[in-house]
Design a protein around this motif. Sequence first.
Motif, PDB file in Angstrom:
ATOM      1  N   ALA A  80       0.862  -1.188   0.000  1.00 48.42           N
ATOM      2  CA  ALA A  80       0.000   0.000   0.000  1.00 48.42           C
ATOM      3  C   ALA A  80       0.893   1.231   0.000  1.00 48.42           C
ATOM      4  O   ALA A  80       2.025   1.197   0.498  1.00 48.42           O
ATOM      5  N   TYR A  81       0.367   2.321  -0.558  1.00 54.57           N
ATOM      6  CA  TYR A  81       1.202   3.508  -0.646  1.00 54.57           C
ATOM      7  C   TYR A  81       0.386   4.786  -0.595  1.00 54.57           C
ATOM      8  O   TYR A  81      -0.836   4.787  -0.748  1.00 54.57           O
ATOM      9  N   PHE A 105       6.322  14.005  -9.819  1.00 54.48           N
ATOM     10  CA  PHE A 105       6.669  13.506  -8.484  1.00 54.48           C
ATOM     11  C   PHE A 105       6.223  12.053  -8.311  1.00 54.48           C
ATOM     12  O   PHE A 105       7.014  11.168  -8.027  1.00 54.48           O
ATOM     13  N   GLY A 106       4.945  11.795  -8.510  1.00 58.16           N
ATOM     14  CA  GLY A 106       4.358  10.515  -8.141  1.00 58.16           C
ATOM     15  C   GLY A 106       4.727   9.344  -9.030  1.00 58.16           C
ATOM     16  O   GLY A 106       4.755   8.200  -8.570  1.00 58.16           O
ATOM     17  N   ASN A 107       5.013   9.604 -10.295  1.00 57.54           N
ATOM     18  CA  ASN A 107       5.285   8.490 -11.206  1.00 57.54           C
ATOM     19  C   ASN A 107       6.562   7.731 -10.874  1.00 57.54           C
ATOM     20  O   ASN A 107       6.687   6.551 -11.192  1.00 57.54           O
ATOM     21  N   ALA A 112       8.068   2.425  -9.697  1.00 56.88           N
ATOM     22  CA  ALA A 112       9.024   1.613  -8.946  1.00 56.88           C
ATOM     23  C   ALA A 112       8.358   0.458  -8.207  1.00 56.88           C
ATOM     24  O   ALA A 112       8.977  -0.582  -7.982  1.00 56.88           O
ATOM     25  N   VAL A 113       7.084   0.643  -7.815  1.00 53.58           N
ATOM     26  CA  VAL A 113       6.391  -0.421  -7.080  1.00 53.58           C
ATOM     27  C   VAL A 113       5.388  -1.164  -7.962  1.00 53.58           C
ATOM     28  O   VAL A 113       4.682  -2.054  -7.492  1.00 53.58           O
ATOM     29  N   GLY A 114       5.322  -0.799  -9.242  1.00 52.40           N
ATOM     30  CA  GLY A 114       4.422  -1.476 -10.173  1.00 52.40           C
ATOM     31  C   GLY A 114       2.961  -1.297  -9.834  1.00 52.40           C
ATOM     32  O   GLY A 114       2.180  -2.248  -9.863  1.00 52.40           O
ATOM     33  N   ALA A 115       2.565  -0.073  -9.523  1.00 57.26           N
ATOM     34  CA  ALA A 115       1.220   0.203  -9.019  1.00 57.26           C
ATOM     35  C   ALA A 115       0.249   0.612 -10.125  1.00 57.26           C
ATOM     36  O   ALA A 115       0.648   1.131 -11.161  1.00 57.26           O
ATOM     37  N   LYS A 116      -1.039   0.376  -9.844  1.00 58.86           N
ATOM     38  CA  LYS A 116      -2.115   0.796 -10.745  1.00 58.86           C
ATOM     39  C   LYS A 116      -2.997   1.868 -10.100  1.00 58.86           C
ATOM     40  O   LYS A 116      -3.588   2.686 -10.789  1.00 58.86           O
ATOM     41  N   ILE A 134      -0.197  10.356   6.486  1.00 55.62           N
ATOM     42  CA  ILE A 134      -0.030   9.784   5.148  1.00 55.62           C
ATOM     43  C   ILE A 134      -1.045   8.658   4.991  1.00 55.62           C
ATOM     44  O   ILE A 134      -0.850   7.558   5.516  1.00 55.62           O
ATOM     45  N   PRO A 135      -2.160   8.913   4.306  1.00 56.21           N
ATOM     46  CA  PRO A 135      -3.141   7.853   4.077  1.00 56.21           C
ATOM     47  C   PRO A 135      -2.621   6.876   3.022  1.00 56.21           C
ATOM     48  O   PRO A 135      -1.989   7.282   2.052  1.00 56.21           O
ATOM     49  N   LEU A 136      -2.880   5.601   3.248  1.00 53.23           N
ATOM     50  CA  LEU A 136      -2.414   4.562   2.329  1.00 53.23           C
ATOM     51  C   LEU A 136      -3.587   3.768   1.801  1.00 53.23           C
ATOM     52  O   LEU A 136      -4.615   3.634   2.471  1.00 53.23           O
ATOM     53  N   MET A 137      -3.412   3.207   0.616  1.00 53.72           N
ATOM     54  CA  MET A 137      -4.337   2.199   0.115  1.00 53.72           C
ATOM     55  C   MET A 137      -3.561   1.244  -0.774  1.00 53.72           C
ATOM     56  O   MET A 137      -2.444   1.548  -1.220  1.00 53.72           O
ATOM     57  N   ASP A 138      -4.165   0.080  -1.020  1.00 49.31           N
ATOM     58  CA  ASP A 138      -3.510  -0.947  -1.815  1.00 49.31           C
ATOM     59  C   ASP A 138      -3.060  -0.370  -3.148  1.00 49.31           C
ATOM     60  O   ASP A 138      -3.810   0.363  -3.805  1.00 49.31           O
ATOM     61  N   LYS A 139      -1.854  -0.707  -3.557  1.00 50.61           N
ATOM     62  CA  LYS A 139      -1.289  -0.082  -4.755  1.00 50.61           C
ATOM     63  C   LYS A 139      -1.968  -0.528  -6.049  1.00 50.61           C
ATOM     64  O   LYS A 139      -1.799   0.127  -7.079  1.00 50.61           O
ATOM     65  N   ASN A 140      -2.736  -1.614  -5.981  1.00 53.07           N
ATOM     66  CA  ASN A 140      -3.413  -2.107  -7.181  1.00 53.07           C
ATOM     67  C   ASN A 140      -4.921  -2.224  -7.052  1.00 53.07           C
ATOM     68  O   ASN A 140      -5.611  -2.346  -8.059  1.00 53.07           O
ATOM     69  N   ASP A 141      -5.439  -2.211  -5.834  1.00 53.93           N
ATOM     70  CA  ASP A 141      -6.867  -2.476  -5.621  1.00 53.93           C
ATOM     71  C   ASP A 141      -7.424  -1.495  -4.603  1.00 53.93           C
ATOM     72  O   ASP A 141      -7.257  -1.668  -3.404  1.00 53.93           O
TER      73      ASP A 141
END
Length: 200
Positions: A80-81, A105-107, A112-116, A134-141
């Motif tokens: 998560a990121y 910035f964000g790309n 680097a983490v292969g996120a969607k 820093i709120p996080l959520m799953d990098k793909n879902d």
Amino acid sequence: MPAEVRKTLLYEENTLIEGGKVAENPLKLIAAMAVIRNPWAGAGFVDDLSPEIRDCAPGLGQMLTEMILNAAGSGDHVEAYGKSAIVGLNGEVEHASALIHTLHFGNHYRNAVGAKSYLSFCNTRGPANAPLMIPLMDKNDGGRRSHYLTIQTSVADAPAADEILIALGASIGGRPHHRIGDRYQDLKELGHDVDNPAAV
């Protein structure tokens, strides 16, 4: 000019017990932070922020991403990121937003983490030692509720009035003992389409 960085910080938190129960998979939270001089400090109201965005954001994104990857071990380990910024009291919230709400910035992090998923975010104004969230959520879902997390920390001497605190966050794992399900179950129960969750 590239960002003038006064200091960098790395925060790591490991949750081993939650709710009185040992975590089968401990949760690791990581935050990489940089305290920079606000590039618009003392300039008054600036109509076009883009020159400073292009000067500062790419280097910050690359540096903070490298800090996260070093702490996590690899981009594959990040589940998560998120991102965050606090502008000092002499700055505008727009200044904090300008440096994190740009693909320059964000790309770096996303690639680097292969996120969607998009990077969840927080941007605020405050004094030194203001809470950094820093709120996080799953990098793909985006519907994976186990990874709805928030890193909370602060920097005792930042941001100064003419500074910005910029941060990236990551989790390795989700909340220990998560048991509220994902949003897809709610959508099914409500009879809503995944592509139109608010049914509007």
